[in-house]
Design an enzyme around this catalytic site. Structure first.
Site, short mmCIF file in Angstrom:
data_model
loop_
_atom_site.label_atom_id
_atom_site.label_comp_id
_atom_site.label_asym_id
_atom_site.label_seq_id
_atom_site.Cartn_x
_atom_site.Cartn_y
_atom_site.Cartn_z
N GLY A 67 33.65 23.91 38.78
CA GLY A 67 34.69 24.51 39.36
C GLY A 67 35.74 24.41 38.05
N GLY A 69 40.22 25.62 37.68
CA GLY A 69 41.58 26.44 38.31
C GLY A 69 42.45 26.24 37.05
CB VAL A 74 36.04 20.44 39.94
CG1 VAL A 74 35.44 19.56 40.92
CG2 VAL A 74 37.33 20.71 40.56
CG ASP A 202 46.84 27.16 47.22
OD1 ASP A 202 46.91 28.40 47.52
OD2 ASP A 202 46.19 26.62 46.18
#
Length: 349
Positions: A67, A69, A74, A202
């Site tokens: 992952g 962002g 990650v 969030d």
């Protein structure tokens, strides 16, 4: 008429909208942790005092990327013999503001270092990995200097997809029962956080990981501590709020006001709506709706194909109560958890 949304709230560097799995070859993360940023958990006990580098257990092995962002990447990993998720924060060379944002995000993740709850991803360890640079001394010799560098977070590894992926990238539609179970789990996790004076800021499908029929809230890089929390889970934060995806952000945060637990309730309402609407709030270009969200109280439109009676009307009333403009009138997370339990009972009939 001037925009009610401060331009500073829309600056580059806000979190991404979702995680996208990609591949990466196995490798080891070089270097060792510094003694200033490390803690570890054993048998539910958190050791937050400084730990000498030689006390840090075996080297961290980092595998494939799973992952990414705005603030970090990650990976799968192995830490002290356990399979974990490893989040390595970005360093933005030459962008001092970006570096500062990344550091704040790393420190915000540490807000949950001592917390364990079935609906929260557990943070197991963290440290700041040093970087080294070289310069000339007065006598002409080359000097090696270390300075604060990349933040490393070690978290429990979960096999399930994000709620975002489950809603928008899988062929099998998610059931009403599963949606209510997710809503109950998110509310339970938020209730636990708020009771300990922490706001997530969030809450959205990309930051919820499916675990069987349940869910775990993750990514605390926008979180804040409230000082002090009241018995209702509201209080005054240490700084002004403004994190999170703008499509799920409460209007008071869009106006630049200070954060409170009710901001998470608004975001949870948009997430609940999204699980049944199966689309992005305000369409593909949600930024055009920000003015109306703040100035005119616009909210996402309920689709015509809304869940039927008895769940549909009750669910809609719950969502509308959670995203109402008066933040003081929004229900507490524990009340939302109770409401979703009752909806599950009604659904079972």
């Amino acid at each position: 008429m001037p925009s009610p949304v401060p331009l500073s709230r829309l600056r580059r560097g806000s979190p991404s909208t979702h995680l996208e799995p990609v591949g990466s070859p196995d490798r080891y993360l070089p270097g060792s942790p510094t003694p200033l940023r490390h803690f570890f958990i054993k048998s539910g006990f958190v050791c937050g005092s400084p730990v000498a580098a030689k006390q840090v257990p075996a080297e961290l092995q980092v595998g494939e990327k799973i992952g990414a962002g705005s603030f970090g990447v990650v990976y799968r990993g192995v830490y002290c013999g356990h399979h974990v998720a490893v989040k390595r924060m970005h360093r933005r060379q030459g962008l001092s503001e970006g570096d500062d944002i990344s550091k704040k995000s790393f420190l915000a993740e540490l807000n949950v270092k001592s917390l364990q709850h079935p609906n929260l991803v557990t943070l197991l360890a963290a440290w700041m990995q040093p970087h080294f640079r070289y310069g000339l001394c007065n006598d002409g010799d080359v000097e090696e200097k270390s300075h604060e560098g990349t933040g490393i977070l070690i978290m429990e590894l979960l096999a399930g997809p994000s709620l975002y992926t489950r809603l928008f990238s899988m062929d099998t539609p998610i059931s009403d029962r599963s949606c209510l179970e997710v809503g109950r789990g998110l509310a339970a996790g938020l209730s636990y956080l708020h009771g300990r004076g922490i706001v997530h800021l969030d809450v959205r499908p990309a930051n919820a990981i499916m675990v069987g029929s349940g869910v775990k809230l993750c990514d605390f890089g926008c979180s804040q501590r409230l000082e002090p929390p009241s018995h209702k889970g509201r209080g005054s934060p240490t700084g002004a709020g403004g994190g999170g995806a703008y499509t799920h952000r409460a209007p008071e945060l869009l106006r630049g006001e200070r954060a409170s637990a009710s901001n998470d309730i608004y975001s949870l309402a948009v997430t609940l709506w999204q699980m049944w609407a199966l689309c992005q709030p305000y369409g593909p270009d949600g930024s055009a709706a920000l003015y109306n969200v703040v100035a005119h109280g616009r909210r996402p439109d309920f689709p015509l194909q809304w869940p039927p009676f008895p769940v549909g009307p009750s669910l809609r009333r719950l969502i509308e109560a959670c995203w109402q403009a008066d933040e003081a009138s929004r229900p507490l997370a524990c009340h939302i958890e109770d409401a979703t339990v009752k909806l599950l009972q009604e659904l079972a009939g």
